[in-house]
Design an enzyme around this catalytic site. Sequence first.
Site, PDB file in Angstrom:
ATOM      1  N   ARG A  47       0.838  -1.212   0.000  1.00 51.62           N
ATOM      2  CA  ARG A  47       0.000   0.000   0.000  1.00 51.62           C
ATOM      3  C   ARG A  47       0.872   1.261   0.000  1.00 51.62           C
ATOM      4  NH1 ARG A  47      -1.531   2.051   4.484  1.00 51.62           N
ATOM      5  NH2 ARG A  47      -2.115   0.125   5.534  1.00 51.62           N
ATOM      6  N   TYR A  99     -16.286  17.113 -15.470  1.00 51.40           N
ATOM      7  CA  TYR A  99     -16.645  15.693 -15.549  1.00 51.40           C
ATOM      8  C   TYR A  99     -17.716  15.421 -14.495  1.00 51.40           C
ATOM      9  CZ  TYR A  99     -16.194  10.636 -14.975  1.00 51.40           C
ATOM     10  OH  TYR A  99     -16.456   9.300 -14.865  1.00 51.40           O
ATOM     11  N   ASP A 171      -7.402  18.830 -15.138  1.00 50.86           N
ATOM     12  CA  ASP A 171      -7.749  17.460 -15.523  1.00 50.86           C
ATOM     13  C   ASP A 171      -7.377  17.330 -16.999  1.00 50.86           C
ATOM     14  OD1 ASP A 171      -8.977  15.121 -16.421  1.00 50.86           O
ATOM     15  OD2 ASP A 171     -10.672  15.313 -15.045  1.00 50.86           O
ATOM     16  N   LYS A 196      -8.570   5.911 -19.349  1.00 44.96           N
ATOM     17  CA  LYS A 196      -8.939   6.339 -20.688  1.00 44.96           C
ATOM     18  C   LYS A 196      -7.754   6.143 -21.651  1.00 44.96           C
ATOM     19  CE  LYS A 196     -12.616   7.372 -18.386  1.00 44.96           C
ATOM     20  NZ  LYS A 196     -12.895   8.682 -17.835  1.00 44.96           N
TER      21      LYS A 196
END
Length: 375
Positions: A47, A99, A171, A196
Site C-alpha cells: 500500500r 466531468y 484534468d 482512458k
Amino acid sequence: MQIETLAIHAGREIDPATGAVTPPIHLSTTFERATDGSFPQGYIYTRSDNPNRSALESCLAQLEGGVSALAFSSGSAATMAIFQALKTGDHVIAPLDAYYGTAQILNTLFGDWDLQVTYVDMTDLTQVEAAVRSNTQLIWIETPSNPLLRITDIRRITTLAHQINALCVCDNTWATPILQHPFELGVDLSLHSTTKYLGGHSDLLGGAIITCREDPFWNRLKEIQRYGGAVPSPFDCWLLLRGIQTLPYRMRSHCDNAEQVADYLASHPRIKAVHYPGLKTHSNFAVAAQQMDRFGGMLSFQVQDGKEAAFDLLAHLQIFRRATSLGGVESLIEHRASIEAPNTKTPDDLLRVSIGLEHPQDLIEDLDQAIRQLP
Ligand SMILES: *Cc1c(COP(=O)(O)O)cnc(C)c1O
C-alpha cells in the site's frame, strides 16, 4: 528524449534478478527487512509502495514533464485525494461542465465537509474573476470539456490562480500528455483518469496526479494515497505501463481519425452541429490551436430532428459500441443526457463519440449508413 522514446523506456529497467526486458509483476504485499530492521530495497508494504507502482509513477512524471507522480485506483480516487488535501472552509472554483463524477464528488461527498464550491463558465475569465473569494484555494480546470469540447485558456486561468495564491489543477485526461502540456502553461497539478487514453484498451481502471514541484501540498497528497490506500493493483500498474508504450502513436491515429469523422459530420445536412476543437467553426478553435499540439479523439454532435433521431442513429450503428467511457482502441458512442442527471444541461439530441483506431473510412461509412436510415 522525445515523447515516443520516453513512453517506451521511462520507468522500465532490465530486471536485475533475471535480465527480463519486460518487468515482472510484483504481487508480494510485503518485503523482508534486513536484520537491523531496515529495508535495503526501499519497499516495506505494497500500500505504501510497490515496484510496479514506482515504475509507473516515474513514467507518468516524465511523460507529463513533471517531477513526481502518484498513481491511484481510479481517476475519481485521484480527484478525491486533491479535495481531501484541502481544509474545511476552503473555496474551490470549478467548471460548470466538469466531468460528471467530479461534480458528484464535490456536491455529494464534500457537501457536508464545508468545502465551498462555485461553478463557472471557465471559458469566460470575468466569471472566474467574479467567483474569487478570500478563501479561494484551488481552481479546477478540465479542457477539452465534456460533452461540448469547450476549451479553457489554461494560461489565463493559471495566471489568475497565482495572483490570488490559489493552486490550479488541470484534468488533462482528454488531451493526454501527448497533446497538451499543463506545466508549460503554469498548472500546478495535473490529473488523469488513466482508465482512458493512457491505458488505452478499456481494460483497467486508474488515476494519477502529477506535480511540477514537491511542496507541503504534494506531501499531503502522498499521505492521502498511502494512508487512504486508494492505490492501483500491481497488475493494473503493469498493464498501464504496457499501454503507455504505444500512447504517442495511438494519439496520432485517434487525432487523424477524429479529424476525418468531424469533417464528414460537419458537412452532413442531417447533422445540426459538430463539437470538435479542431474545426475552424468551433468557438474556441483559436485557444485550442494555441495550447494543444493536436485536437484529440473526442467529439460530439447534434442530430437534426431531436432525441428520437439520435436514438435511431444509435440503433443502426454497427461498428461503434454504445457504451460510456473513452480513449480505448474501439470507437464508442453514447447519448450523454441519458446517463447524466434528469436536470442535465446536455442537449438531448447530442451524441458523444470516442473515436477509436479502426480505419477512418469504416467509421465514416458506418455513420453514413446509419444516418441514411433515419426516417
Ligand atoms: C473518466 C474521467 C474521470 C474519472 O475517472 P475514473 O477512472 O472513471 O474514476 C475524470 N475526469 C475525466 C475527464 C474523465 O473522463
